[in-house]
Design a protein around this motif. Structure first.
Motif, mmCIF file in Angstrom:
data_model
loop_
_atom_site.group_PDB
_atom_site.id
_atom_site.type_symbol
_atom_site.label_atom_id
_atom_site.label_comp_id
_atom_site.label_asym_id
_atom_site.label_seq_id
_atom_site.Cartn_x
_atom_site.Cartn_y
_atom_site.Cartn_z
ATOM 1 N N GLU A 63 0.821 -1.203 -0.055
ATOM 2 C CA GLU A 63 -0.082 0.025 0.079
ATOM 3 C C GLU A 63 0.991 1.314 -0.252
ATOM 4 O O GLU A 63 1.868 1.347 0.771
ATOM 5 N N ASN A 64 0.642 1.912 -0.974
ATOM 6 C CA ASN A 64 1.304 3.237 -1.026
ATOM 7 C C ASN A 64 0.741 4.482 -1.240
ATOM 8 O O ASN A 64 -0.163 4.519 -2.289
ATOM 9 N N ILE A 65 0.712 5.519 -0.194
ATOM 10 C CA ILE A 65 0.159 6.860 -0.480
ATOM 11 C C ILE A 65 1.127 7.768 -0.841
ATOM 12 O O ILE A 65 2.194 8.212 -0.207
ATOM 13 N N GLN A 66 1.002 8.321 -2.173
ATOM 14 C CA GLN A 66 1.981 9.511 -2.736
ATOM 15 C C GLN A 66 1.191 10.912 -2.760
ATOM 16 O O GLN A 66 -0.168 10.928 -2.992
ATOM 17 N N GLU A 67 2.015 11.819 -1.930
ATOM 18 C CA GLU A 67 1.357 12.967 -1.875
ATOM 19 C C GLU A 67 2.483 13.815 -2.831
ATOM 20 O O GLU A 67 3.590 14.185 -2.370
ATOM 21 N N ILE A 68 2.221 14.263 -4.032
ATOM 22 C CA ILE A 68 3.157 14.839 -4.996
ATOM 23 C C ILE A 68 2.937 16.305 -4.529
ATOM 24 O O ILE A 68 1.907 16.831 -4.599
ATOM 25 N N ILE A 69 4.033 16.997 -4.576
ATOM 26 C CA ILE A 69 4.353 18.432 -4.078
ATOM 27 C C ILE A 69 3.485 19.076 -5.441
ATOM 28 O O ILE A 69 3.663 18.708 -6.555
ATOM 29 N N ASP A 70 2.803 20.033 -4.809
ATOM 30 C CA ASP A 70 1.887 20.967 -5.846
ATOM 31 C C ASP A 70 0.714 20.314 -6.376
ATOM 32 O O ASP A 70 0.193 20.593 -7.439
ATOM 33 N N ASP A 71 0.347 19.180 -5.847
ATOM 34 C CA ASP A 71 -0.695 18.228 -6.179
ATOM 35 C C ASP A 71 -1.743 18.147 -4.936
ATOM 36 O O ASP A 71 -1.206 17.603 -3.841
ATOM 37 N N ASN A 72 -2.725 18.614 -5.119
ATOM 38 C CA ASN A 72 -3.704 18.503 -3.772
ATOM 39 C C ASN A 72 -4.171 17.196 -3.438
ATOM 40 O O ASN A 72 -4.552 16.709 -2.413
ATOM 41 N N GLU A 73 -4.259 16.491 -4.495
ATOM 42 C CA GLU A 73 -4.892 15.021 -4.319
ATOM 43 C C GLU A 73 -3.836 13.980 -4.168
ATOM 44 O O GLU A 73 -3.110 13.471 -5.167
ATOM 45 N N PRO A 74 -3.845 13.437 -2.890
ATOM 46 C CA PRO A 74 -3.029 12.375 -3.016
ATOM 47 C C PRO A 74 -3.661 11.069 -3.465
ATOM 48 O O PRO A 74 -4.552 10.896 -3.866
ATOM 49 N N GLN A 75 -2.748 10.246 -4.170
ATOM 50 C CA GLN A 75 -2.916 8.804 -4.841
ATOM 51 C C GLN A 75 -2.538 7.837 -4.086
ATOM 52 O O GLN A 75 -1.579 7.501 -3.245
ATOM 53 N N GLN A 76 -3.529 6.752 -3.940
ATOM 54 C CA GLN A 76 -3.212 5.297 -3.095
ATOM 55 C C GLN A 76 -3.174 4.578 -4.269
ATOM 56 O O GLN A 76 -3.916 4.191 -5.065
ATOM 57 N N ILE A 77 -2.180 3.547 -4.067
ATOM 58 C CA ILE A 77 -1.846 2.489 -4.751
ATOM 59 C C ILE A 77 -1.785 1.244 -4.091
ATOM 60 O O ILE A 77 -1.160 1.341 -3.017
ATOM 61 N N ASN A 78 -2.497 0.239 -4.398
ATOM 62 C CA ASN A 78 -2.654 -0.911 -3.565
ATOM 63 C C ASN A 78 -2.324 -2.049 -4.556
ATOM 64 O O ASN A 78 -2.972 -2.328 -5.632
#
Length: 146
Positions: A10-25
């Motif tokens: 499980e990986n939650i990515q918070e890209i700088i300058d992007d308000n929407e975190p992405q979750q990858i399972n």
């Protein structure tokens, strides 16, 4: 001797300058083995763009270190040591991208038949902070291998 294992990433990515975190399972079947007092998880990464690349997670509880290696066609190296910034790379069809990861938190709960690893880290591309990641690796030895 290797044992069959189920692996859940499980990986939650918070890209700088992007308000929407992405979750990858992702879920994998792979192998678990011990070599030179290090624990290893090995599996084929069938996620999009990985084309079955062999991935190895080397867990060193004594040194509190986790090394993530993926072979071609999507080769990658990430080295996690709490509080340290480690150089790594990610290869694409367009060439190799130099990167670094700074591990903010590394927790390991290693049991006889299962384990959980939590890694909070930052990714730097070209020296600039690119993203914050919260990675969880959960593995269980499959019945029949105990």
């Amino acid at each position: 001797m290797s044992k069959n294992v189920s692996i859940k990433l499980e990986n939650i990515q918070e890209i700088i300058d992007d308000n929407e975190p992405q979750q990858i399972n992702n879920n994998y079947q792979g192998e678990f083995y011990i070599k030179n007092e290090k624990l290893y998880l090995s599996y084929e990464d069938d996620a999009e763009g990985m084309d079955g690349a062999q991935t190895i997670v080397k867990i060193d509880p004594e040194q509190e270190r986790v090394l993530l290696l993926r072979h071609e066609p999507a080769a990658m190296k990430q080295d996690f040591i709490c509080g340290k910034k480690q150089e790594g790379y990610f290869k694409t069809v367009y060439g190799e991208i130099k990167m670094a990861v700074k591990t903010k938190r590394l927790e390991m709960e290693i049991g006889e038949n299962s384990g959980l690893i939590r890694i909070n880290y930052q990714v730097y591309l070209g020296g600039e902070l690119n993203a914050e990641h919260h990675l969880k690796i959960n593995y269980k030895i499959l019945k029949g291998n105990l």
